[in-house]
Design an enzyme around this catalytic site. Structure first.
Site, PDB file in Angstrom:
ATOM      1  CE  LYS A 153     -72.525  32.849 -63.896  1.00  0.00           C
ATOM      2  NZ  LYS A 153     -73.516  32.739 -64.972  1.00  0.00           N
ATOM      3  CG  ASP A 189     -77.247  31.162 -68.700  1.00  0.00           C
ATOM      4  OD1 ASP A 189     -77.692  30.302 -67.916  1.00  0.00           O
ATOM      5  OD2 ASP A 189     -76.039  31.480 -68.722  1.00  0.00           O
TER       6      ASP A 189
HETATM    7  C1  BGC Z   1     -74.880  29.461 -62.873  1.00  0.00           C
HETATM    8  C2  BGC Z   1     -75.954  28.950 -63.791  1.00  0.00           C
HETATM    9  C3  BGC Z   1     -75.704  29.437 -65.204  1.00  0.00           C
HETATM   10  C4  BGC Z   1     -74.294  29.103 -65.641  1.00  0.00           C
HETATM   11  C5  BGC Z   1     -73.976  29.579 -67.042  1.00  0.00           C
HETATM   12  C6  BGC Z   1     -73.497  29.161 -63.423  1.00  0.00           C
HETATM   13  O1  BGC Z   1     -72.525  29.739 -62.612  1.00  0.00           O
HETATM   14  O2  BGC Z   1     -75.003  28.884 -61.590  1.00  0.00           O
HETATM   15  O3  BGC Z   1     -77.248  29.345 -63.364  1.00  0.00           O
HETATM   16  O4  BGC Z   1     -76.630  28.836 -66.076  1.00  0.00           O
HETATM   17  O5  BGC Z   1     -73.370  29.665 -64.734  1.00  0.00           O
HETATM   18  O6  BGC Z   1     -74.100  30.953 -67.163  1.00  0.00           O
END
Ligand code: BGC
Length: 462
Positions: A153, A189
């Site tokens: 992200k 999460d």
């Molecule tokens: C992460 C995950 C997370 C998901 C939703 C992804 O970018 O790698 O660990 O659960 O985003 O937040």
């Protein structure tokens, strides 16, 4: 002409079935002892083996990092009422520079937010256990030892990848020296979401997030998790399905716009599946399509406004709003400084619909892979199960959830799925995991044949 822009995003049921089949193979690669290392879908063990059994109680702190906001929470779990109450919570902004700064700065900021929260809620004298929802791929070695594999992200702080996140948090708190925390439980999460729904519905054995990022966890048979000792029972596996396609296996369905979004992201080449689906990227895909169509004189009399020409300014929430009604579409196009006609507004709605639908269908294909796997694992002709879901895209988009559900029914016809929107899985769910983690293993009530998630340390085979 418009069709030539739209059609590469339209995936046929056969293509979705093919995507699902490819993910099925990748789940196996992720679970395999030797193939795991290079697998794009990481299939990370989580330590979670038991559902809440109603005996958990107490006060907890929760931190939630990795979604739309960073939050600090005080949560009470009540034994008798079987209730998880959110006592208080506070949102702390994380400035963009900090998301790209040093890890030390980030964890100092987190420790400051937590300190301020404890101060203002008169909790500083207490030593409360803490659930840390950290929504990034982590190799969890123990419930309170969790190594960040990579940022995803919008985050890219230096000096954190490869390190134990709990340790970094503790060090930051220690640097301040004005408060203490109790035992820590690390939670993805997706797991928090599954746990918070599992509290209400014992058959909840999948947690799914479609928000800023996307991911899912599910209950896997331990005998299939080749990296872990043991044959009996189940363990929750954090799939990290966002990484699907990182080995190029989805290249044939990527559009030029997906390639561009990946190239200009802060982590090119990784989380390819996530970049076709989640809120961090959907708006930008739409923007790139609109820009290209405008350049081809198919929209806005060929005039690109400054806002439309700027990366990141077409927000994913605009997609939901535009699809919600033509009036919204007109308002947003005006705000973006565009000289639009009625036809333009309708075409923009079509583009938004096409790209959000693709996201819903790809999620459906991935979810179908998981439910079909659970059904096969248990050698069932028919599986009835519940999926706990959270995330802004799923919650806020007007038709996303119904499209996703309809497509899963098509792709997994022998599975009957109930979708439960989680009530703050990242906050309450984290407290729940912490509460279960605190429970001595021998006190846990094993629910044979049912989904059991008990947090007990496990031995890693290597
Ligand atoms: C992460 C995950 C997370 C998901 C939703 C992804 O970018 O790698 O660990 O659960 O985003 O937040």
């Amino acid at each position: 002409l418009t069709v030539s822009f739209i059609s590469p995003f339209q995936l046929s049921p056969e293509t979705l079935q093919e995507v699902s089949a490819r993910l099925r193979k990748d789940l196996l690669r992720g679970l395999g002892k030797h193939s795991h290392h290079k697998a794009p879908v990481k299939m990370l063990p989580t330590f979670v083996r038991a559902t809440p059994d109603g005996t958990e109680k107490g006060d907890f702190l929760a931190l939630d990092l990795g979604g739309t906001n960073f939050r600090v929470l005080h949560v009470r779990v009540e034994e008798e009422a079987q209730k998880v109450l959110k006592m208080d919570s506070q949102i702390c902004a994380i400035p963009q520079e900090m998301m790209l700064g040093t890890g030390e700065q980030l964890f100092d900021h987190i420790a400051t937010c937590l300190g301020d929260f404890l101060e203002s809620h008169n909790l500083k004298g207490q030593t409360l256990p803490l659930g840390f929802t950290f929504s990034f791929p982590c190799e969890q070695l123990e419930i309170d030892k969790s190594i960040l594999i990579r940022w995803t992200k919008g985050f890219n702080c230096s000096g954190v990848e490869g390190k134990d996140v709990v340790q970094l948090l503790k060090e930051a708190i220690h640097r301040r020296g004005d408060y203490h925390i109790g035992s820590v439980a690390m939670v993805n999460d997706t797991v928090g979401t599954m746990m918070s729904c599992g509290y209400k519905d014992q058959s909840c054995e999948i947690g799914m997030i479609i928000g800023t990022g996307t991911n899912a966890c599910y209950m896997e048979e331990i005998k299939n998790v080749k990296r872990i000792e043991g044959e009996d029972g189940r363990m929750c596996i954090n799939t990290e399905w966002g990484g699907f396609g990182d080995d190029g296996c989805l290249d044939d369905i990527l559009t030029e716009f997906d390639v561009e979004v990946d190239k200009t992201s802060i982590n090119p080449g990784v989380h390819i599946f996530e970049k076709m689906i989640s809120g961090m990227y959907l708006g930008e895909i739409v923007r790139l399509v609109l820009v290209k169509m405008t350049k081809d004189k198919l929209l806005f009399k060929g005039q690109i406004s400054e806002a439309l020409g700027t990366r990141g300014l077409f927000e994913t929430k605009f997609i939901s709003e535009i699809e919600d009604g033509l009036e919204n579409a007109k308002k947003i196009l005006t705000e973006l400084g565009l000289d639009w006609s009625l036809v333009d507004a309708s075409v923009v709605r079509l583009v938004c619909d096409t790209i959000s639908s693709r996201s819903a269908y790809l999620c459906a294909a991935a979810l179908a892979t998981l439910v079909n796997r659970i059904r096969n694992n248990r050698k069932l002709g028919h599986l009835k199960t519940t999926v706990g879901v959270d995330g802004t895209v799923y919650r806020k988009h007007p038709t996303f959830s119904s499209k996703l559900q309809k497509a899963v029914r098509l792709l997994a016809p022998q599975c009957d799925i109930t979708f439960l929107v989680s009530e703050d899985g990242s906050g309450k769910g984290a407290a729940m995991v912490t509460a279960v983690a605190q429970r001595p293993a021998h006190q846990s009530r094993l629910l044979e044949e049912k989904t059991v998630y008990i947090l007990t340390p496990y031995l890693q085979k290597h």
